[in-house]
Design a protein around this motif. Sequence first.
Motif, mmCIF file in Angstrom:
data_model
loop_
_atom_site.group_PDB
_atom_site.id
_atom_site.type_symbol
_atom_site.label_atom_id
_atom_site.label_comp_id
_atom_site.label_asym_id
_atom_site.label_seq_id
_atom_site.Cartn_x
_atom_site.Cartn_y
_atom_site.Cartn_z
ATOM 1 N N SER A 73 35.880 28.639 6.024
ATOM 2 C CA SER A 73 36.762 27.969 7.056
ATOM 3 C C SER A 73 35.934 28.356 8.336
ATOM 4 N N ARG A 74 35.061 29.119 8.746
ATOM 5 C CA ARG A 74 34.412 29.264 10.080
ATOM 6 C C ARG A 74 33.367 28.143 10.132
ATOM 7 N N TYR A 75 32.956 27.640 8.844
ATOM 8 C CA TYR A 75 31.581 26.857 9.094
ATOM 9 C C TYR A 75 31.949 25.512 8.677
ATOM 10 N N ARG A 76 33.251 25.170 7.978
ATOM 11 C CA ARG A 76 33.611 23.987 7.963
ATOM 12 C C ARG A 76 35.166 24.022 8.637
ATOM 13 N N PRO A 77 35.305 24.018 9.737
ATOM 14 C CA PRO A 77 36.534 23.739 10.471
ATOM 15 C C PRO A 77 37.701 22.854 9.780
ATOM 16 N N ARG A 78 38.500 23.115 9.478
ATOM 17 C CA ARG A 78 39.804 22.146 8.806
ATOM 18 C C ARG A 78 40.974 22.208 9.979
ATOM 19 N N LYS A 79 41.193 21.026 10.573
ATOM 20 C CA LYS A 79 42.018 20.623 11.356
ATOM 21 C C LYS A 79 43.419 20.371 11.044
ATOM 22 N N ALA A 80 44.361 20.853 11.634
ATOM 23 C CA ALA A 80 46.081 20.517 11.115
ATOM 24 C C ALA A 80 46.764 20.233 12.453
ATOM 25 N N TYR A 81 47.409 19.091 12.115
ATOM 26 C CA TYR A 81 48.667 18.671 13.373
ATOM 27 C C TYR A 81 49.967 19.508 13.073
ATOM 28 N N ARG A 82 50.558 20.193 13.805
ATOM 29 C CA ARG A 82 51.671 20.859 13.342
ATOM 30 C C ARG A 82 52.764 20.713 14.291
ATOM 31 N N VAL A 83 54.159 20.539 13.827
ATOM 32 C CA VAL A 83 55.243 20.434 14.465
ATOM 33 C C VAL A 83 55.801 22.046 14.546
ATOM 34 N N LEU A 84 56.084 22.534 15.852
ATOM 35 C CA LEU A 84 56.754 23.605 16.012
ATOM 36 C C LEU A 84 58.055 23.841 16.774
ATOM 37 N N ASN A 85 59.058 24.317 15.883
ATOM 38 C CA ASN A 85 60.627 24.163 16.461
ATOM 39 C C ASN A 85 60.423 25.360 17.408
ATOM 40 N N VAL A 86 60.681 25.002 18.602
ATOM 41 C CA VAL A 86 61.079 26.221 19.755
ATOM 42 C C VAL A 86 62.502 26.424 19.971
ATOM 43 N N VAL A 87 62.734 27.274 20.408
ATOM 44 C CA VAL A 87 64.293 27.765 20.773
ATOM 45 C C VAL A 87 64.492 28.269 22.436
ATOM 46 N N ALA A 88 65.519 27.571 22.897
ATOM 47 C CA ALA A 88 65.550 27.974 24.294
ATOM 48 C C ALA A 88 65.602 29.367 24.551
ATOM 49 N N GLY A 89 64.834 29.920 25.502
ATOM 50 C CA GLY A 89 64.545 31.143 25.962
ATOM 51 C C GLY A 89 63.716 32.040 25.315
ATOM 52 N N THR A 90 63.138 31.422 24.232
ATOM 53 C CA THR A 90 62.208 32.173 23.288
ATOM 54 C C THR A 90 60.946 31.807 23.735
ATOM 55 N N SER A 91 59.790 32.503 24.144
ATOM 56 C CA SER A 91 58.543 32.183 24.412
ATOM 57 C C SER A 91 57.319 32.507 23.354
ATOM 58 N N GLN A 92 57.672 33.406 22.500
ATOM 59 C CA GLN A 92 56.500 33.773 21.290
ATOM 60 C C GLN A 92 57.034 33.203 19.936
ATOM 61 N N TYR A 93 56.124 32.774 19.460
ATOM 62 C CA TYR A 93 56.167 32.151 18.031
ATOM 63 C C TYR A 93 55.277 32.515 16.908
ATOM 64 N N ILE A 94 55.572 33.416 15.777
ATOM 65 C CA ILE A 94 54.591 33.607 14.802
ATOM 66 C C ILE A 94 54.283 32.398 13.878
ATOM 67 N N LEU A 95 53.096 32.014 14.132
ATOM 68 C CA LEU A 95 52.648 30.794 13.452
ATOM 69 C C LEU A 95 52.387 31.004 11.803
ATOM 70 N N PRO A 96 52.331 30.057 10.906
ATOM 71 C CA PRO A 96 52.100 30.359 9.598
ATOM 72 C C PRO A 96 50.940 30.959 9.427
#
Length: 212
Positions: free
Chosen positions: A41-64
């Motif tokens: 994965s470091r040599y053949r980068p795989r790009k993805a476009y993701r939608v992140l649901n955010v919550v009012a008042g929350t700044s940090q999000y753990i990603l998949p």
Amino acid sequence: MQETQEQLVGKLRKILGNPGLSELTDEQIEFALENTLAEYSRYRPRKAYRVLNVVAGTSQYILPADVLAVEDVAFEPFGSASVGSDPGLQAVTNAVDKTQRIMYGPDWEYNTSENILTLTPEPSKTSVVIYIAHILHSLESVSERDRAMFVDYTCGEAKEIWGNARNKRLVKVPTATGDMTFDNGKALREEGALQKARAFSSLKGGSPLIYG
């Protein structure tokens, strides 16, 4: 037809000379596959476009768990990402209901070790943002042209794991001057390291991505 993980483990064991389970377990071969996928994965980068649901008042999000790095984050207005020049991002953007898009500054930070995305300032309402991620390859996403190299590298990785396991069972041989200790795994580790270097040499025309 793509091989399943079970089929690939069996194939790798056969290539390695069918070592007994006491020498090399299926779980260790699966671990070698995981390590190879991460390196690939470091040599053949795989790009993805993701939608992140955010919550009012929350700044940090753990990603998949498959996210290795965040390349960019798109806001409304899309401050740091050039949506117009990126067809993939444009497509995802168009799929998001405009009333759901959020408007705030373009500042963000991604912590690789904790896999956390921080948005600044924190969202003022519950909504969504779009981010571009480099994600981990799966066995299915390894390209056909790279399959032989991938298998070769995994064999090298498995030999290193096998050698490390042997190293834990050091052999002591008595001599006139005292016991000599032999590292049964050294040859396997050296062979594995050489095989890995050879296998991925075709991918090293460019520099691998460094995450973290």
